[in-house]
Design an enzyme around this catalytic site. Structure first.
Site, PDB file in Angstrom:
ATOM      1  N   LEU A 145      14.928 -11.073   5.046  1.00 57.73           N
ATOM      2  CA  LEU A 145      16.301 -11.517   5.276  1.00 57.73           C
ATOM      3  C   LEU A 145      16.271 -12.409   6.506  1.00 57.73           C
ATOM      4  CD1 LEU A 145      18.486  -8.259   4.895  1.00 57.73           C
ATOM      5  CD2 LEU A 145      18.237 -10.111   3.239  1.00 57.73           C
ATOM      6  N   ASP A 146      17.083 -13.453   6.512  1.00 53.62           N
ATOM      7  CA  ASP A 146      17.190 -14.282   7.703  1.00 53.62           C
ATOM      8  C   ASP A 146      17.640 -13.424   8.884  1.00 53.62           C
ATOM      9  OD1 ASP A 146      16.531 -16.540   6.230  1.00 53.62           O
ATOM     10  OD2 ASP A 146      18.628 -17.037   5.815  1.00 53.62           O
ATOM     11  N   ARG A 147      17.254 -13.831  10.070  1.00 54.71           N
ATOM     12  CA  ARG A 147      17.575 -13.063  11.275  1.00 54.71           C
ATOM     13  C   ARG A 147      19.066 -12.750  11.385  1.00 54.71           C
ATOM     14  NH1 ARG A 147      15.744 -14.718  17.439  1.00 54.71           N
ATOM     15  NH2 ARG A 147      16.782 -12.989  18.514  1.00 54.71           N
ATOM     16  N   ARG A 249      23.059 -19.768   1.231  1.00 51.73           N
ATOM     17  CA  ARG A 249      23.684 -20.597   2.267  1.00 51.73           C
ATOM     18  C   ARG A 249      23.784 -22.056   1.828  1.00 51.73           C
ATOM     19  NH1 ARG A 249      20.049 -18.950   7.330  1.00 51.73           N
ATOM     20  NH2 ARG A 249      21.414 -20.424   8.436  1.00 51.73           N
TER      21      ARG A 249
END
Length: 318
Positions: A145-147, A249
């Site tokens: 997962l992105d930060r 996104r």
């Protein structure tokens, strides 16, 4: 007084046992080359100095049983054991566990915590759990997962579980991951999916940017409206059918409805208005997970959003 030279290894030949089949070469080397900084490992991979079966490989190569890995001579720093991580971080991640068995951990990752260390990040989720679960020698991230994305993240404690889940993820329809996102404007109820090819670019700074480009890989995301806040914002459910970097996104932006708080692909005016309501985060959350386990059972989990998210939506509704 002279400083002793750092120890240098000779050429190393490492054989890959059957239980490590499917592991990425970078993770294999990180586990085997004790004392070697990750930056050194990634550098020798990028330069093609690591050979598998006498041939060059890419840094994301997945090992096969029986592979022979040739590692060039390395100058290693004298290193102590990794410094213990902050107790507060350990306790926060222990409290974030939503499921655990002998082979798998699933956490509700908080926004702002990276999944692994590197690039200025001293420690991420995987380093935390290697310290929390020292007896789990093969602990690895199943996916990422992105930060700044929160929500359900799988961590395998056994190599067999990692292989099983990687195969399930490649099956596209077998693992069902659903995200919640707060997006700009009025998302049309009839807009059920976004299909647009995505091309990943690595900037000189090392930052990754993804764009819709006909030369990119096919990508499909299904969307469903969950809640409206007039014409200002919409809470949507996003289900990525493919698993491309930054897919949700970029697809949201491509549809004309950027996600709140997105520093790369967002709408700054919209994000600023959400911040003024107290929403100082990326509004993307891995909310639901449905995944088959090796014994034939199906694991179904949901993860709640944090208080900041909840309060921001309440204020939007006022």
């Amino acid at each position: 007084m002279t400083t002793p030279a750092s120890p240098t290894t000779g050429v190393q030949l490492l054989d890959v046992p059957p239980e490590l089949a499917g592991q990425r070469i970078d993770n294999f080397l990180i586990a085997r080359l004790k004392g070697a900084p990750k930056t050194l490992i990634y550098r020798i991979l990028r330069k093609g100095e690591v050979r598998v079966n006498k041939g060059r490989i890419k840094p994301d190569y997945r090992l096969q049983a029986g592979d022979q890995v040739r590692v060039p001579p390395l100058r290693l720093a004298e290193r102590d054991e990794p410094a213990p991580l902050a107790q507060g971080l350990l306790e926060r991640m222990e409290a974030a566990i939503v499921y655990e068995d002998k082979a798998l951990i699933v956490v509700n990752k908080p926004a702002g915590i990276a999944v692994h260390g590197g690039s200025g990040v001293s420690a991420g989720v995987i380093e935390v759990f290697r310290q929390l679960r020292p007896d789990a020698k093969d602990i690895e991230l199943v996916h990422r997962l992105d930060r700044d994305t929160s929500g359900l993240l799988m961590i395998a404690k056994k190599r067999s579980m990692l292989r099983h889940l990687h195969e399930a993820l490649r099956g596209e329809k077998i693992v069902d991951k659903r995200y919640h996102a707060l997006v700009r404007g009025h998302w049309p109820a009839g807009k059920k999916n976004v299909r647009a090819p995505l091309l990943k670019n690595n900037l000189r700074s090392g930052e990754r940017m993804v764009e819709v480009n006909v030369e990119g890989k096919d990508a499909l995301t299904e969307f469903r409206v969950l809640r409206r806040f007039g014409d200002f914002a919409t809470l949507v459910e996003a289900r990525p059918i493919t698993g491309r970097t930054h897919q949700i996104r970029v697809h949201a932006k491509h549809a004309g409805h950027a996600i709140a708080g997105d520093p790369k692909y967002g709408d700054e005016d919209f994000s600023r208005e959400i911040r003024e309501l107290g929403g100082k985060r990326l509004f993307l959350h891995a909310a639901q997970l449905r995944v088959p386990l090796p014994d034939g059972q199906v694991l179904e989990l949901e993860a709640p959003v944090d208080e900041m998210w909840q309060r921001s939506l309440e204020r939007l509704n006022d």
